[in-house]
Design an enzyme around this catalytic site. Structure first.
Site, mmCIF file in Angstrom:
data_model
loop_
_atom_site.group_PDB
_atom_site.id
_atom_site.type_symbol
_atom_site.label_atom_id
_atom_site.label_comp_id
_atom_site.label_asym_id
_atom_site.label_seq_id
_atom_site.Cartn_x
_atom_site.Cartn_y
_atom_site.Cartn_z
ATOM 1 N N TYR A 154 56.411 -85.380 93.021
ATOM 2 C CA TYR A 154 55.018 -85.817 92.911
ATOM 3 C C TYR A 154 54.962 -87.323 92.652
ATOM 4 C CZ TYR A 154 50.902 -87.248 90.341
ATOM 5 O OH TYR A 154 49.825 -87.966 89.908
ATOM 6 N N LYS A 190 53.620 -90.836 95.012
ATOM 7 C CA LYS A 190 52.736 -91.947 94.624
ATOM 8 C C LYS A 190 53.425 -93.291 94.917
ATOM 9 C CE LYS A 190 49.227 -89.577 93.240
ATOM 10 N NZ LYS A 190 48.034 -89.514 94.101
ATOM 11 N N SER A 209 49.200 -93.507 89.947
ATOM 12 C CA SER A 209 49.467 -92.958 88.610
ATOM 13 C C SER A 209 50.457 -93.835 87.864
ATOM 14 C CB SER A 209 50.059 -91.562 88.795
ATOM 15 O OG SER A 209 50.652 -91.107 87.608
HETATM 16 C C1 UD1 Z 1 51.638 -85.702 83.839
HETATM 17 C C2 UD1 Z 1 52.445 -86.625 84.715
HETATM 18 C C3 UD1 Z 1 51.548 -87.610 85.393
HETATM 19 C C4 UD1 Z 1 50.534 -86.888 86.223
HETATM 20 C C5 UD1 Z 1 49.762 -85.953 85.340
HETATM 21 C C6 UD1 Z 1 48.912 -85.125 86.284
HETATM 22 C C7 UD1 Z 1 54.716 -86.950 83.910
HETATM 23 C C8 UD1 Z 1 55.629 -87.812 83.123
HETATM 24 N N1 UD1 Z 1 53.434 -87.328 83.930
HETATM 25 O O1 UD1 Z 1 51.126 -86.468 82.743
HETATM 26 O O2 UD1 Z 1 52.278 -88.418 86.262
HETATM 27 O O3 UD1 Z 1 49.688 -87.808 86.850
HETATM 28 O O4 UD1 Z 1 50.633 -85.098 84.602
HETATM 29 O O5 UD1 Z 1 48.365 -84.029 85.678
HETATM 30 O O6 UD1 Z 1 55.106 -85.963 84.455
HETATM 31 N N2 UD1 Z 1 51.604 -81.649 75.815
HETATM 32 C C9 UD1 Z 1 51.799 -80.753 74.768
HETATM 33 N N3 UD1 Z 1 51.396 -79.458 74.940
HETATM 34 C C10 UD1 Z 1 50.819 -79.013 76.095
HETATM 35 C C11 UD1 Z 1 50.619 -79.948 77.167
HETATM 36 C C12 UD1 Z 1 51.037 -81.249 76.983
HETATM 37 O O7 UD1 Z 1 52.319 -81.102 73.715
HETATM 38 O O8 UD1 Z 1 50.496 -77.822 76.196
HETATM 39 C C13 UD1 Z 1 52.006 -83.045 75.624
HETATM 40 C C14 UD1 Z 1 53.016 -83.530 76.651
HETATM 41 O O9 UD1 Z 1 54.305 -83.297 76.194
HETATM 42 C C15 UD1 Z 1 52.664 -85.026 76.727
HETATM 43 C C16 UD1 Z 1 51.169 -85.074 76.459
HETATM 44 O O10 UD1 Z 1 50.845 -83.836 75.818
HETATM 45 O O11 UD1 Z 1 53.302 -85.720 75.716
HETATM 46 C C17 UD1 Z 1 50.343 -85.212 77.712
HETATM 47 O O12 UD1 Z 1 50.751 -84.237 78.647
HETATM 48 P P1 UD1 Z 1 49.965 -83.970 80.013
HETATM 49 O O13 UD1 Z 1 48.513 -83.819 79.725
HETATM 50 O O14 UD1 Z 1 50.660 -82.820 80.682
HETATM 51 O O15 UD1 Z 1 50.128 -85.303 80.833
HETATM 52 P P2 UD1 Z 1 51.462 -86.122 81.235
HETATM 53 O O16 UD1 Z 1 52.662 -85.285 81.153
HETATM 54 O O17 UD1 Z 1 51.457 -87.381 80.451
#
Ligand code: UD1
Length: 343
Positions: free
Chosen positions: A152, A156, A127
């Site tokens: 987590y 990795k 990741s």
């Molecule tokens: C996260 C992990 C990544 C992991 C992946 C697995 C971190 C930094 N990254 O990715 O290592 O492999 O999950 O599932 O922890 N967001 C919203 N609203 C929501 C959900 C998300 O605004 O309801 C935003 C988040 O703040 C982020 C983006 O959308 O900026 C993507 O979020 P998400 O899909 O959860 O992925 P990561 O956090 O990037």
């Protein structure tokens, strides 16, 4: 005879899409999964797409003897693609031992079984979390590995080190580690896709559940980041594109084209997109409007990360190809399909 590839975690989200791409590329697939976070019906979805069912063994990779017995039953296995792992970041903070035990023991057992049964080729599901918040963007494979922000993420990092150490010790194992950015979307047939259990933590499943009315509103976690529109930026990659990179990696290993040691590749599109841009693209792609609201930043989130994909493009000869709006349409089609099935 077709070559047999073991896909651990093959009933999961990326695993199932990869099983399909492998089978369509002419490989035989044996899925090993303990079904703790996936469903057996995924095998039917794979069959609907490919016209054949993959082999399947319900097994927990922490069961060392069970794994040894399983390897003995499939002596023609050529390579392993290892997806099976726990992956919920917040849960890993609450239950670190669960993550270390499962993710690391599974890997160690697999590597031992490979050594004992003479299986040489290994593709690891890693990741971009290993980079933390990189100092320079886009992030290359040479970027420093920062201290992990969650157990987590740490599993990795440690996993990549374990594989590297095993290879350095002269064991007959050759490996490619694929560092995923943010996989989204579903197979265009909508026979397989992401099946989040409970409330989704990831952006796109939460968004599609909001669009279909299961959730009231999407919360945008922060609009005060130092990005062009204030929301956080990620590199969203279509899961089918991502899966194809695994087939290319297997081809590379089996053809003996890989370099010494563990080869590492970033898998992304190379383009950073904000949360607001994803929302806008979804509405454009589907015509479906939904409610969203800006709330505070989510703990542990980084501001922005997106891939430099030069290595994967040049060395693997792989490139993400499916446009974002098409990807979001597949996510939407999948959401509608599972709602119709589950009511
Ligand atoms: C996260 C992990 C990544 C992991 C992946 C697995 C971190 C930094 N990254 O990715 O290592 O492999 O999950 O599932 O922890 N967001 C919203 N609203 C929501 C959900 C998300 O605004 O309801 C935003 C988040 O703040 C982020 C983006 O959308 O900026 C993507 O979020 P998400 O899909 O959860 O992925 P990561 O956090 O990037």
């Amino acid at each position: 005879m077709k070559e047999l590839i073991i896909v651990t975690g093959g009933t999961g989200y990326i695993g199932s899409h990869t099983a399909v791409e492998l089978m369509e590329a002419g490989y035989d697939v044996l899925i090993i999964d303990n079904l703790v976070n996936s469903r057996i019906e995924v095998l039917d979805g794979i069959e609907k797409i490919t016209g054949r069912k993959p082999l399947f063994e319900k097994l927990d990779l922490c069961d060392r003897q069970g794994l040894t017995d399983c390897f003995a039953r499939y002596p023609t296995t050529r390579a392993i693609i290892h997806f099976a792992a726990h992956k919920a970041v917040p849960e890993s903070v609450e239950k670190p031992l669960k993550y270390y035990e499962n993710n690391l023991l599974s890997l160690i057992n697999l590597l031992n079984a490979m050594k004992n049964h003479g299986v040489r080729y290994f593709v690891f599901s890693s990741s971009c979390t290993v980079y933390g918040q990189p100092d320079k963007l886009p992030v290359t494979e040479e970027s420093p590995i920062k201290k992990a922000t969650s157990p987590y993420g740490n599993t990795k990092q440690i996993s990549e080190e374990i594989i590297s150490d095993v290879i350095a010790a002269g064991d007959a194992i050759e490996a490619i580690s694929l560092r995923y950015f943010n996989p989204i979307g579903a197979h265009p047939s909508a026979h397989i896709g992401e099946l989040p259990l409970g409330v989704p933590a990831n952006l796109v499943p939460y968004l599609t559940q909001t669009a279909i009315g299961v959730r009231e509103e999407l919360r945008v976690f922060g609009d005060d980041y130092n990005t062009h529109d204030g929301s956080a930026v990620r590199d969203y990659i279509n899961v089918v594109d991502l899966s194809r990179a695994h087939v290319v990696s297997i081809n590379r290993l089996l053809a003996g084209k890989n370099a010494q040691g563990i080869e590492v590749f970033n898998l992304g599109t190379g383009k950073g997109l904000s949360v607001f841009e994803i929302i806008k693209a979804f509405v454009n792609a589907t015509g479906v409007e939904f409610k969203y609201r800006v709330v505070n930043r989510r703990d542990g989130d980084i501001e922005q990360v997106y891939a430099d994909t030069t290595m994967a493009n040049k060395v693997l000869g792989w490139k993400a190809e499916i446009p974002l709006e098409e990807t979001l349409r597949t996510a939407w089609k999948w959401e509608q399909t599972i709602r119709n099935q589950t009511g």
